[in-house]
Design an enzyme around this catalytic site. Structure first.
Site, mmCIF file in Angstrom:
data_model
loop_
_atom_site.group_PDB
_atom_site.id
_atom_site.type_symbol
_atom_site.label_atom_id
_atom_site.label_comp_id
_atom_site.label_asym_id
_atom_site.label_seq_id
_atom_site.Cartn_x
_atom_site.Cartn_y
_atom_site.Cartn_z
ATOM 1 N N GLU A 1 -1.669 -1.355 20.852
ATOM 2 C CA GLU A 1 -2.863 -0.650 21.308
ATOM 3 C C GLU A 1 -3.128 0.608 20.493
ATOM 4 O OE1 GLU A 1 -0.501 -1.742 23.177
ATOM 5 O OE2 GLU A 1 -1.327 -2.865 24.872
ATOM 6 N N SER B 1 0.823 -1.212 0.000
ATOM 7 C CA SER B 1 0.000 0.000 0.000
ATOM 8 C C SER B 1 0.856 1.260 0.000
ATOM 9 C CB SER B 1 -0.918 0.022 1.228
ATOM 10 O OG SER B 1 -1.780 -1.083 1.197
#
Lengths: 391, 287
Positions: free
Chosen positions: A253, A170
């Protein structure tokens, strides 16, 4: 038990949090471009997005959770989520630097040397250097441990020589640097003997071939490595330990696993407005309600996760359940918007653009099939499915 | 954004869970369905002694003054353990301090009074008795019930949502245990991806229904949101549980069906998914 009101340890916002949120809201209201930027997967759009990121960075909003010295604000996780909510609510552009910021930077913070951090992080924060991820190979997608591109030791030059092919990379069509895993021990199998390397995309011997996506834009590229030299200074973590380096932060996270709810809440609000503007047809009632419910569930779930993280729990494999949920919600939400518009829904618009983007969600970052296996095996404790030879 | 239960809430849930297990709640439910109400009534009294009917009753009325989160915690356990009796009516709709079994009809959301054959009917006149798909519930038609305040009805909807969540969790955990031991083609069926993915989808549906139930208890979202999502998740859990158990799951001898039919009853009671989607749609229409 003698339950009392307000006994639940609330994750209430502090005055600092509220001031932070208000400052972000005010800045975004004054600075978000009035018109959507062109797709970041076009040459013009890529530049326009880089300019936007530079503006964000100048006001120190590009990487709020990073330390001050690298352009951040040292924001807490709560503040980070608040910022993301404000960002999407304001309709701000998607982040062209997201692969670097969300996928690579946690690894640089954990495994990079001070020299690497100083060299790479500031230009990532300003959007000056855009990073492309180079994980997948033609025969190695979700089964990343099967990858075959090689890194061969070159002691005379103090580095590694890369050969092989990466694909579905990407942003690589326009980006400046790449990062990925290479097999550095030819006798190794699976996740052993891999090295995490970074490289300039204009390196000698590296051919970047853009691949048009469903939307026609060159969001992907194939990378062909023909004796591409990478100095030791550009190896991330210990050679041969690439798998551990890559995996330690895939559930990060602050990375993609904790995808901001702001994006889905904003899209659900736009869908509701679209439904109303079409006279709130009953035929679409349930689908619009379900999109709203999904976004609300995701918002509250995310705050639950943040509460848990703040109180010391790790996110664990819940990020896999999370990924299946948001990616399917995103598709359903956009399909509803297009169906609601009937034949007009075919016309290219921010909705069709968002729809095409949503279609990639169940595929990238580990397909939803892989995520469901992880939920079943790691959360529900079901027996592992027999893997192929070498497993 | 306030989704950590307190140690006290966890402890309360654990004590109710222990109580239901030691009292053989499922055996009591089977007896209840067969017309022997004694074991169920004894279990009721023991749960009531823990304060379940007085949980959300204000302290100045002799209650525990608990929050709606406390209510949700208790009802998830009741759903998980298959408690019998009009708990939604007695603990959420019309909480009271003396632990009595109270029931009521609240048309159109809950048109029949559940278990009015053994419980005190709060208002109106009991009429014909009707069978429920859930054999542990008896439906009684009621003439002339009083109007009940909206906040009380909302509490009942929330309690039903939490009970559905608990039942959905139980159906999932029982099914996970089953597919780990049931073997076909030489392997545990739980190792097949076709089985895994269905169970993963149930896990995900329940995981994302729970924050809406808690969110409704905290006043962040309407209770209708909780009922729709918890009902959908529980229904998915029930369907998957039956499918993965196969024929044994379709029998009366296995307990599984008790939860499957409880889920079906509660998905309809206290407002169907269609009703509650309609409520939410009205809010979105006016937003």
């Amino acid at each position: 038990m003698s339950p009392q009101r307000d006994e639940l340890p609330n994750l209430e916002l502090t005055e600092d949090d509220i001031a932070f949120r208000d400052e972000a809201r005010a800045w975004l209201a004054a600075n978000v471009p009035a018109e959507p930027l062109p797709s970041m997967d076009t040459a013009d759009g890529f530049r326009a997005h880089q300019e936007w990121e530079a503006r964000l960075a100048a006001a120190r909003w590009s990487v709020v959770s990073w330390p001050q010295e690298y352009g951040g604000r040292g924001a807490s996780m709560v503040q980070w989520v608040l910022f993301e909510e404000e960002y999407y609510r304001a309709g701000a552009p998607g982040r062209v630097s997201q692969n670097g910021i969300f996928l690579l930077s946690p690894t640089i913070y954990e495994f990079g040397t001070k020299e690497q951090q100083d060299r790479w992080l500031p230009s990532m924060a300003t959007g000056e250097v855009i990073w492309a991820q180079a994980w997948s190979e033609p025969e190695s997608g979700s089964d990343l441990a099967s990858l075959r591109s090689t890194a061969t030791r070159d002691d005379s030059r103090g580095g590694w020589v890369l050969n092989g092919q990466k694909t579905w990379s990407s942003r690589a069509s326009y980006a400046h640097r790449g990062f990925g895993l290479f097999r550095s021990d030819p006798d190794s199998t699976r996740h052993h003997g891999l090295t995490y390397l970074t490289f300039p995309l204009d390196a000698d011997g590296l051919l970047v071939r853009p691949i048009a996506q469903l939307d026609g834009e060159a969001g992907f590229a194939e990378l062909f490595f023909d004796d591409v030299f990478v100095p030791d200074a550009d190896v991330l973590g210990e050679p041969g330990q690439g798998w551990a380096v890559a995996m330690s932060t895939t559930g990060s996270e602050r990375g993609l696993s904790l995808r901001s709810p702001g994006r889905f809440c904003a899209a659900a609000d736009r869908l509701t407005a679209l439904w109303r503007s079409h006279g709130a047809p009953t035929a679409f009632r349930d689908r619009v309600v379900d999109a709203w419910l999904g976004a609300e569930a995701y918002r509250l779930y995310t705050w639950g996760t943040v509460t848990g993280l703040v109180t010391g729990r790790s996110i664990g494999f819940a990020s896999s359940a999370n990924k299946v949920f948001w990616s399917e919600l995103d598709v359903a939400l956009h399909e509803t918007a297009l169906d609601l518009q009937g034949p007009e829904g075919e016309r290219f618009s921010p909705w069709t653009d968002g729809y095409l983007f949503s279609l990639s969600g169940p595929i990238y970052a580990g397909t939803n099939e892989i995520q469901r296996n992880i939920v079943a095996e790691r959360i529900l404790g079901l027996p592992r499915e027999p893997r192929g030879a070498g497993a | 954004m306030r989704f950590e239960l307190t140690d006290e809430q966890r402890g309360f849930a654990a004590s109710l869970t222990d109580l239901m297990r030691s009292a053989d709640a499922v055996g009591a439910a089977r007896a209840w369905a067969a017309g022997d109400k004694d074991p169920g009534t004894r279990l009721w009294s023991r749960l009531a002694e823990q304060g379940v009917t007085a949980l959300v009753l204000p302290e100045d009325q002799g209650g525990l003054g608990g929050t709606l989160v406390d209510l949700v915690v208790a009802f998830e356990v009741l759903g998980h353990g298959l408690a019998v009796g009009p708990w939604i009516e007695s603990a959420a709709l019309l909480p009271h301090a003396d632990g009595a079994m109270i029931t009521a009809a609240v048309p159109p959301l809950a048109p029949y009074a559940v278990d009015a054959d053994v419980a005190t009917l709060a208002s109106g006149t009991a009429g014909q008795t009707l069978a429920s798909i859930d054999t542990t519930r008896t439906l009684v038609a009621v003439a002339g019930p009083d109007e009940i305040p909206a906040d009380a009805v909302d509490r009942a909807v929330l309690a039903a949502s939490a009970e559905l969540l608990g039942a959905g969790e139980r159906l999932l955990s029982d099914t996970v245990a089953y597919v780990k031991q049931r073997r076909q083609f030489g392997r545990e069926i739980g190792s097949y991806q076709a089985v895994k993915h269905q169970l993963a989808d149930v896990r995900i549906a329940l995981d994302f229904a729970r924050p809406l139930v808690l969110g409704a208890a905290l006043g962040d979202v309407p209770v209708s949101a909780a009922k729709v999502m918890a009902g959908d998740a529980a229904r998915r859990s029930a369907r998957t549980a039956l499918q993965l158990h196969g024929a044994i799951g379709y029998t009366r001898e296995l307990d599984l069906g008790l939860w499957i039919n409880r889920v079906r009853a509660l998905v309809g009671a206290w407002g169907s998914a269609d009703h509650h989607r309609g409520v939410l749609a009205e809010l979105l229409r006016e937003a």
